[in-house]
Design a protein around this motif. Sequence first.
Motif, PDB file in Angstrom:
ATOM      1  N   SER A   1      25.869  49.559  42.491  1.00 23.09           N
ATOM      2  CA  SER A   1      25.289  50.769  41.891  1.00 23.09           C
ATOM      3  C   SER A   1      24.203  50.397  40.902  1.00 23.09           C
ATOM      4  O   SER A   1      23.155  51.052  40.830  1.00 23.09           O
ATOM      5  CB  SER A   1      26.368  51.581  41.189  1.00 23.09           C
TER       6      SER A   1
ATOM      7  N   GLN B   1      27.534  58.253  43.690  1.00 23.30           N
ATOM      8  CA  GLN B   1      28.860  57.866  44.143  1.00 23.30           C
ATOM      9  C   GLN B   1      29.865  59.016  43.977  1.00 23.30           C
ATOM     10  O   GLN B   1      30.680  59.263  44.832  1.00 23.30           O
ATOM     11  CB  GLN B   1      29.313  56.634  43.352  1.00 23.30           C
TER      12      GLN B   1
ATOM     13  N   ASP C   1      24.867  56.051  47.462  1.00 27.57           N
ATOM     14  CA  ASP C   1      25.836  55.197  46.763  1.00 27.57           C
ATOM     15  C   ASP C   1      27.226  55.579  47.241  1.00 27.57           C
ATOM     16  O   ASP C   1      27.784  56.586  46.839  1.00 27.57           O
ATOM     17  CB  ASP C   1      25.698  55.375  45.241  1.00 27.57           C
ATOM     18  N   GLU C   2      27.771  54.756  48.109  1.00 25.01           N
ATOM     19  CA  GLU C   2      29.098  54.966  48.686  1.00 25.01           C
ATOM     20  C   GLU C   2      29.294  56.397  49.175  1.00 25.01           C
ATOM     21  O   GLU C   2      30.142  57.126  48.671  1.00 25.01           O
ATOM     22  CB  GLU C   2      30.184  54.591  47.668  1.00 25.01           C
TER      23      GLU C   2
HETATM   24 MG   LIG Z   1      29.276  51.738  42.474  1.00 24.87          MG
END
Ligand SMILES: [Mg+2]
Lengths: 329, 261, 249
Positions: free
Chosen positions: C42, C86, C163-164
């Motif tokens: 991240s 995320q 992000d994810e």
């Molecule tokens: Mg992360």
Amino acid sequence: MTRHREILVGVVIVAGVFTAVVGTLWLQEVTLGRGTREVEALFDEVGSLMRGNPVKLRGVGIGRVQSIAVEPGGEAVRVRMRIQEDVELPADPVVILAPESMFGDWQAEIVCRTVYPQFDYYEPREPEVLGGHALPDITRLTAAADEISATLTVLTARVEQAFTEETAQNISLAIDNIQEVSERLRDLVEVQAGAFVELATEVESAVVELGGAARSANLAFQKVDEILGAPGTESLLEDVQATVFNLRELTQDLGSTAQGAQVLVMHADSAFVRLDRLMAQIESGEGAFGRLMADETLAIRAQDALRDLQALLEDFKENPHRYVRLSIF
Amino acid sequence: MKTRFLLNPFYLVGRSALDTVAQIGRWGGLAMDTLRALPQVGTWGRLLPGQMARIGVDSVPIALFIAAFTGVVMALQASYTFTGAVPLYFVGTLVGKTMILELGPVLTGLALSGRVGASIAAELGTMRVTEQIDALETMAYDPAAYLVVPRVLAGIIMFPVVVILATATGIAAGWLTSLQLLDMSTPEFMKGLRLFFLPWDVQFAVIKSLSFGLTVTSIGCFFGFTTRGGAEGVGLSTTRAVVVSSMVILVLDAFWAATLL
Amino acid sequence: MSIVLQDVHKAFGSNQVLRGFSLEVHEGETVAIVGQSGTGKSVALKHVVGLLKPDRGEVWVDGVNLGQLAVERLNEIRRHVGYVFQFAALFDSLTIEENVGLGLRRIPEMTEKAMAERVRECLALVELEGYESRFPAELSGGQKKRAGLARAIATQPRYLLYDEPTTGLDPVTTTVINRLIMKTREELKVTTVVITHDMESAYLVADRIGMIHEGVIRFMGTPEEVRACSDPVVRGFIEGKPELLEGAG
Ligand SMILES: [Mg+2]
Ligand SMILES: Nc1ncnc2c1ncn2[C@@H]1O[C@H](COP(=O)(O)OP(=O)(O)O)[C@@H](O)[C@H]1O
């Protein structure tokens, strides 16, 4: 953000601004739609006058003190007052500064000069500027009474030592003077009476009684010849002492707060009761001064003392303010 | 070891002094960002009314509540103190002067530092730890313009308004108390109220509350923005925002009294 | 060459996260970054949009060095970048519709009507029709993530950073999102960086896969190359064997 909330924000802001503006104007006693104008006055000194104090005419509030500033050169104090435009000032107006109450708040009263001719007003050079005078306040009055009481103490002390026929005459002269002084005192009180009515009435009646007592004492002393040799001198002297003590307390009380006013009146009452009794005793021929007269040195000292007292009282009559100021500062 | 133990207090004092200076520096940084964001009216203009409602309108009830009770208590205590010695109309003077000059602005300021400052710190703190502020930035929004400016402006505009309403309420409550419980008359109370009143008093109160509005909102924003960690960090920021803005309010109060009176 | 990170170092206090991280993402390419959690994926991605500034090293996006860029110029670039956070990072105080539309407001020629139209389109794409007036708190974790994705693609960016995006989602939603990533890449020729733990997703969507380990890219290659890689760290990660990672150092 709904329309409803936006309206609410507007309402709250308008309410706040309205409250601030109207509240300020209202607390300032500005009456919208009615104009104001400025009046200036010059004084030797302004006592405890402050910005914002009321300006009065015939006891009615017509404005407020705008500013107070010492003139360049320090000769005088210029007071600016904002008053209602439509108020007409009396002919030959002057401004008297005096306490509005016992608690430090003063006022400026616009009056006609002929009503109070006895004060020496500041005489401004500019034609549109008013002359003014600041009255001594209650502390000065108290100090004057204190002075008198002190003199009476001296008087009693001397009386204790000697009491001759001549002395008696001097005393009667002195009491004459006291009477005059008390009348002056009463004048002073009357000037301030408008403001602190209650206290002033008490002081005034006390002073009137003092004057009355002095008059009857005067009468009494004319009969002093007749009462020589009579018994009861000691009790008479005790009475005088007690009276003077009461007078002294009275003047001390004058200096304290309004709470003391009642006590003060009680003291004054008992003082005059005792003075009355004293005079009655003298009139009825009780008491004897013979023993005192036998001692010549005492008699001379008594006369000296009485001369001092008399000079003091004369001087007080001439320049009351000198004593007044001295005892304050 | 022993000397280190002895030096500990000095270390702590020095450490916290440096931390404080650093915090003030960071606050100044945010203040600069905020000033720079002012021209972006398009961004914050739309959000300002909402914040004015939240910060100002919603604070009115609590502010009025506090002021009303303060007014009542002041009138009662003044009359208790003045027993006999001082004329009762001075109750009006005391209530009016202290409400306008001191209690109106300061009590409202302290109450709102709890209500407004805490909520701003918690809201922005949550936005920080959940990356909402980062998200704003990635969407090309200036967080200072989007989040700080509307709040601080709303504080500056609405605090004086709330304070004025609170002060008026406090005085009105004092007046009603004097009337109902102290056996005074309306003219008596008004006489006292007007006795030493100066229009400057109101201006002074407005200046003070402006500065309190700026303080509470900017400190709330600052601690919100600098929040670290999760829910615990948000809690910490909220507490700090309230404590620091209360302290700054009191210091400012003394400062204004010393410089403006 | 549209996204370049060159020898980026980044530390938080004493925590040295990136230690010479370098990455190149070509125009229209999709790169997946994999790696253990807490290794700085991240952090690396945030450098791409200037949310973090490197202690050392350079970040280039769209041929511009983000180093000493003024905020206005940086925002200019950010307009072309969509970032899917995320944990979605939706604005709590705004409805889903307002969240998705927020980026569109920055576009001067955008009318309210066109904006509403585009928002509906994006929400349909992530299968969130009918949720326009809900607030984020009223959505499930997966729905939030999809809303965040809708927000990122609303402005039709040329770069998309995920992000994810599939972590913690059920397999069905995961597939929906994977398809979405591929669809946007094909239709809009978007340059994409996807951070993920999920090797299946990585193999599916990525042209190249990079593995981050101890602050640097340990290995970078096509899915086939990754499958064939013999590096114990890479093997340890994709096979889920921590002992291999430990041994490598
Ligand atoms: Mg992360
Ligand atoms: N803003 C920050 N302040 C301090 N430390 C941070 C910050 N952001 C990330 N970190 C730290 O950097 C490391 C990498 O974090 P991150 O990039 O989120 O990991 P991941 O690879 O799981 O995405 C972690 O140890 C984290 O604690």
